[in-house]
Design an enzyme around this catalytic site. Structure first.
Site, PDB file in Angstrom:
ATOM      1  N   THR A  79      -9.484  11.435 -36.854  1.00 28.01           N
ATOM      2  CA  THR A  79     -10.443  11.510 -35.761  1.00 28.01           C
ATOM      3  C   THR A  79      -9.786  11.213 -34.417  1.00 28.01           C
ATOM      4  O   THR A  79      -9.083  10.219 -34.264  1.00 28.01           O
ATOM      5  CB  THR A  79     -11.590  10.516 -35.992  1.00 28.01           C
ATOM      6  OG1 THR A  79     -12.157  10.742 -37.283  1.00 28.01           O
ATOM      7  CG2 THR A  79     -12.687  10.683 -34.940  1.00 28.01           C
ATOM      8  N   GLU A 125     -18.655   6.003 -35.146  1.00 25.34           N
ATOM      9  CA  GLU A 125     -18.367   5.279 -33.908  1.00 25.34           C
ATOM     10  C   GLU A 125     -19.534   5.364 -32.924  1.00 25.34           C
ATOM     11  O   GLU A 125     -19.892   4.368 -32.291  1.00 25.34           O
ATOM     12  CB  GLU A 125     -17.115   5.855 -33.252  1.00 25.34           C
ATOM     13  CG  GLU A 125     -15.847   5.710 -34.073  1.00 25.34           C
ATOM     14  CD  GLU A 125     -14.689   6.431 -33.414  1.00 25.34           C
ATOM     15  OE1 GLU A 125     -14.272   5.999 -32.316  1.00 25.34           O
ATOM     16  OE2 GLU A 125     -14.197   7.427 -33.977  1.00 25.34           O
ATOM     17  N   GLN A 139     -17.818   6.937 -49.157  1.00 19.71           N
ATOM     18  CA  GLN A 139     -16.484   6.497 -48.748  1.00 19.71           C
ATOM     19  C   GLN A 139     -16.365   4.973 -48.758  1.00 19.71           C
ATOM     20  O   GLN A 139     -15.348   4.415 -49.203  1.00 19.71           O
ATOM     21  CB  GLN A 139     -16.177   7.036 -47.351  1.00 19.71           C
ATOM     22  CG  GLN A 139     -14.799   6.659 -46.825  1.00 19.71           C
ATOM     23  CD  GLN A 139     -14.595   7.107 -45.382  1.00 19.71           C
ATOM     24  OE1 GLN A 139     -15.464   7.737 -44.773  1.00 19.71           O
ATOM     25  NE2 GLN A 139     -13.442   6.778 -44.816  1.00 19.71           N
ATOM     26  N   ARG A 191     -20.123   8.729 -45.421  1.00 23.95           N
ATOM     27  CA  ARG A 191     -19.714   7.349 -45.146  1.00 23.95           C
ATOM     28  C   ARG A 191     -20.144   6.367 -46.224  1.00 23.95           C
ATOM     29  O   ARG A 191     -19.418   5.408 -46.522  1.00 23.95           O
ATOM     30  CB  ARG A 191     -20.276   6.893 -43.788  1.00 23.95           C
ATOM     31  CG  ARG A 191     -19.815   7.722 -42.614  1.00 23.95           C
ATOM     32  CD  ARG A 191     -18.309   7.690 -42.464  1.00 23.95           C
ATOM     33  NE  ARG A 191     -17.873   8.370 -41.239  1.00 23.95           N
ATOM     34  CZ  ARG A 191     -16.635   8.648 -40.931  1.00 23.95           C
ATOM     35  NH1 ARG A 191     -15.657   8.336 -41.777  1.00 23.95           N
ATOM     36  NH2 ARG A 191     -16.329   9.255 -39.800  1.00 23.95           N
ATOM     37  N   HIS A 203      -9.863   5.204 -32.485  1.00 21.89           N
ATOM     38  CA  HIS A 203     -10.708   5.442 -33.652  1.00 21.89           C
ATOM     39  C   HIS A 203     -10.562   4.314 -34.662  1.00 21.89           C
ATOM     40  O   HIS A 203     -11.561   3.836 -35.215  1.00 21.89           O
ATOM     41  CB  HIS A 203     -10.351   6.768 -34.324  1.00 21.89           C
ATOM     42  CG  HIS A 203     -11.024   6.950 -35.655  1.00 21.89           C
ATOM     43  ND1 HIS A 203     -12.385   7.094 -35.782  1.00 21.89           N
ATOM     44  CD2 HIS A 203     -10.516   6.978 -36.927  1.00 21.89           C
ATOM     45  CE1 HIS A 203     -12.692   7.217 -37.076  1.00 21.89           C
ATOM     46  NE2 HIS A 203     -11.575   7.146 -37.786  1.00 21.89           N
ATOM     47  N   LYS A 243     -14.692  12.366 -48.933  1.00 22.84           N
ATOM     48  CA  LYS A 243     -14.016  13.274 -48.001  1.00 22.84           C
ATOM     49  C   LYS A 243     -13.808  14.672 -48.574  1.00 22.84           C
ATOM     50  O   LYS A 243     -13.740  15.643 -47.823  1.00 22.84           O
ATOM     51  CB  LYS A 243     -12.637  12.699 -47.633  1.00 22.84           C
ATOM     52  CG  LYS A 243     -12.689  11.405 -46.830  1.00 22.84           C
ATOM     53  CD  LYS A 243     -12.943  11.690 -45.371  1.00 22.84           C
ATOM     54  CE  LYS A 243     -12.702  10.476 -44.506  1.00 22.84           C
ATOM     55  NZ  LYS A 243     -12.858  10.766 -43.073  1.00 22.84           N
ATOM     56  N   ASP A 297      -4.325  14.275 -44.432  1.00 25.43           N
ATOM     57  CA  ASP A 297      -5.087  13.828 -43.269  1.00 25.43           C
ATOM     58  C   ASP A 297      -4.579  12.452 -42.847  1.00 25.43           C
ATOM     59  O   ASP A 297      -4.482  11.537 -43.680  1.00 25.43           O
ATOM     60  CB  ASP A 297      -6.573  13.764 -43.600  1.00 25.43           C
ATOM     61  CG  ASP A 297      -7.444  13.861 -42.361  1.00 25.43           C
ATOM     62  OD1 ASP A 297      -6.902  14.023 -41.252  1.00 25.43           O
ATOM     63  OD2 ASP A 297      -8.681  13.782 -42.504  1.00 25.43           O
ATOM     64  N   GLU A 340     -11.011  16.629 -35.306  1.00 25.71           N
ATOM     65  CA  GLU A 340      -9.572  16.553 -35.551  1.00 25.71           C
ATOM     66  C   GLU A 340      -8.877  17.852 -35.139  1.00 25.71           C
ATOM     67  O   GLU A 340      -9.513  18.897 -34.959  1.00 25.71           O
ATOM     68  CB  GLU A 340      -9.286  16.281 -37.036  1.00 25.71           C
ATOM     69  CG  GLU A 340     -10.001  15.048 -37.579  1.00 25.71           C
ATOM     70  CD  GLU A 340      -9.537  14.653 -38.973  1.00 25.71           C
ATOM     71  OE1 GLU A 340      -8.434  15.089 -39.375  1.00 25.71           O
ATOM     72  OE2 GLU A 340     -10.266  13.907 -39.651  1.00 25.71           O
ATOM     73  N   ASP A 383     -13.394  17.148 -40.451  1.00 28.26           N
ATOM     74  CA  ASP A 383     -13.246  16.441 -41.720  1.00 28.26           C
ATOM     75  C   ASP A 383     -14.594  15.825 -42.078  1.00 28.26           C
ATOM     76  O   ASP A 383     -14.859  14.657 -41.811  1.00 28.26           O
ATOM     77  CB  ASP A 383     -12.169  15.359 -41.578  1.00 28.26           C
ATOM     78  CG  ASP A 383     -11.979  14.550 -42.850  1.00 28.26           C
ATOM     79  OD1 ASP A 383     -12.177  15.108 -43.936  1.00 28.26           O
ATOM     80  OD2 ASP A 383     -11.628  13.353 -42.750  1.00 28.26           O
ATOM     81  N   THR A 401     -14.176  20.625 -45.746  1.00 26.03           N
ATOM     82  CA  THR A 401     -13.387  20.551 -44.518  1.00 26.03           C
ATOM     83  C   THR A 401     -13.471  21.926 -43.865  1.00 26.03           C
ATOM     84  O   THR A 401     -13.238  22.933 -44.526  1.00 26.03           O
ATOM     85  CB  THR A 401     -11.915  20.203 -44.803  1.00 26.03           C
ATOM     86  OG1 THR A 401     -11.848  18.964 -45.521  1.00 26.03           O
ATOM     87  CG2 THR A 401     -11.122  20.084 -43.514  1.00 26.03           C
ATOM     88  N   GLU A 421     -15.974  14.574 -38.271  1.00 20.17           N
ATOM     89  CA  GLU A 421     -14.817  13.958 -37.630  1.00 20.17           C
ATOM     90  C   GLU A 421     -14.057  15.028 -36.857  1.00 20.17           C
ATOM     91  O   GLU A 421     -13.672  16.051 -37.423  1.00 20.17           O
ATOM     92  CB  GLU A 421     -13.889  13.294 -38.656  1.00 20.17           C
ATOM     93  CG  GLU A 421     -14.455  12.001 -39.223  1.00 20.17           C
ATOM     94  CD  GLU A 421     -13.417  11.163 -39.967  1.00 20.17           C
ATOM     95  OE1 GLU A 421     -13.702   9.997 -40.280  1.00 20.17           O
ATOM     96  OE2 GLU A 421     -12.315  11.696 -40.236  1.00 20.17           O
TER      97      GLU A 421
END
Length: 450
Positions: A372, A386, A246, A243, A139, A259, A132, A207, A239, A263, A205
């Site tokens: 992202t 975001e 992470q 948070r 982003h 993460k 990834d 993607e 994804d 997925t 996310e």
């Protein structure tokens, strides 16, 4: 809210996937997965088309014919771009008559197709490695501002597409449930207040990922100019990210358990030839880049519109996943973002070039994702990190009501559904090429056995 599926699957598209069917008309694929394509609301089994003599004796090579009989797309993917083009051209030639004169479909072809509602989609390839990347300037800047209050790119960002190695074992096809992950995170402001508990900040996310077709040799750098020969096609990718987990684990080695828990990818692989008409030039680079990357002004980005809708969970049995039908849809979705794939800084070919630049080989079925995809304005942010500025400003679902309660989200709650979509061209036009849906629902964390 997601773009209508049928209109995305025109004759200009004809993606490939793996399916079983509940329709007894194609009994050989009731329990055995097979390679399929989709045209509007019908799914066609390629092995049945071959058995019925629709491809002709000289249309496809023996290698391609053998690959069509397999239960995954890996065999066909490994044959390279020329073989993929031959299959696509053959499918277009056979199926063109169904768009020009729908009532004149031959009995041989009719025996190879079922309505989309009668199929169960599976992972299209056996996935080897998953990388990834972080390709979007917007982003990177938006996320930096949300987390630490500073709009600043990582040190290497303008030199190469930065990335990390993900986990292929947790990749699932669209429609599956995602369990809220357990992990370590700070409950308060100090490290002393670290707890091990279900994440309180699960995010999506938006993607796009390329699926590797032809493998590369160990030790060989594949420049962006040659990447097309190694790209089988493209899927949407969610994804899923925790948070809080992470944030604590990022220094010094980067993402890990925040993460790797899930997925989701869309079930249809959009062949590279289908998106080729939508290639657009790469904008001027902010600084000079290495020769193996795509130079400024050369076509390397795809003009694809991407969208995310969020809402309450659909009933069990939503479409597109293993063990479910394709028909159910969630009627209460709120548009979270709309962004453009060609807004990212690094191209998909650049990702492949960077992956191999140290001699690392890529293998058939590997997945390389963009990171992202976000824009610079509100409404184009590709994740809740975001959108909510790191959990400071709520995102409101619908009119703010679900079950009579105000529905504000900093991050996803149990039962929330995320639906991603993407398309090139005008929906409803003969040239529209769409990805379909990438859908997943967040469920409560599982109780730990102690």
């Amino acid at each position: 809210m997601a773009a209508a599926d049928s209109a995305q699957f025109s004759l200009a598209n004809l993606p490939l996937g793996i399916a079983t069917t509940t329709n007894k008309a194609i009994s050989q694929h009731q329990n055995v997965p097979g390679i399929v394509t989709r045209l509007h609301d019908y799914v066609y089994f390629l092995s049945a088309m071959q058995q019925n003599g629709l491809f002709g004796h000289d249309t496809l090579t023996s290698e391609i014919k053998d690959a069509i009989q397999q239960r995954t797309l890996n065999g066909l993917a490994s044959l390279g771009r020329r073989a993929h083009r031959q299959v696509r051209n053959a499918m277009q030639s056979i199926l063109r008559a169904t768009t020009e004169e729908p009532s004149s479909i031959s009995p041989q072809l009719a025996a190879c197709r079922v309505p989309i509602s009668d199929v169960i989609m599976h992972l299209p390839v056996t996935i080897g490695d998953f990388s990834d990347f972080s390709c979007s300037v917007d982003h990177a800047l938006n996320a930096g501002e949300a987390v630490v209050g500073i709009r600043k790119l990582p040190p290497g960002f303008l030199h190469f597409p930065i990335g990390y190695g993900g986990r292929s074992s947790s990749i699932m096809v669209s429609g599956g449930d995602v369990l809220r992950p357990w992990g370590h995170f700070k409950q308060g402001s100090t490290v002393a207040e670290v707890v091990f508990a279900p994440s309180r900040a699960v995010d999506f996310e938006l993607e796009v990922a390329c699926v590797v077709g032809k493998p590369s040799e160990p030790g060989r750098l594949v420049p962006a100019s040659e990447a097309a020969e190694h790209i089988f096609g493209f899927v949407l990718l969610n994804d899923w990210s925790a948070r809080d987990i992470q944030t604590l684990e990022m220094p010094p080695l980067g993402p890990f358990l925040g993460k790797s828990f899930a997925t989701t990818i869309s079930p249809w692989i959009i062949l590279a030839d289908a998106l080729e008409p939508f290639l657009v030039p790469v904008p001027t680079r902010q600084i000079p880049v290495a020769d193996h990357f795509t130079p400024s002004g050369e076509k390397g980005h795809y003009a694809v519109t991407l969208a995310v809708d969020v809402g309450a969970a659909p009933p069990q049995g939503n479409g597109g996943s293993e063990g479910t039908s394709q028909d159910n849809r969630n009627s209460s979705l709120t548009r979270a973002c709309t962004s453009q794939l060609d807004s990212i800084y690094w191209t998909i070919a650049d990702m492949l070039a960077h992956q191999t630049s140290n001699g690392c080989a890529i293998r058939t079925g590997d997945l390389l994702a963009t990171g992202t995809v976000s824009g610079s304005e509100r409404g184009s942010f590709g994740c809740l990190l975001e959108i909510t500025k790191g959990g400071k400003e709520p995102f409101v679902l619908g009119e703010g009501k679900i079950g009579g309660e105000k529905a504000e989200r900093m991050y996803l709650e149990d039962g929330d559904t995320v639906v991603m979509s993407g398309w090139a061209g005008d929906i409803g036009s003969d040239s529209c090429v769409g990805f379909g849906e990438c859908r997943g629902t967040l469920r409560a964390a599982r109780s730990l056995d102690r």
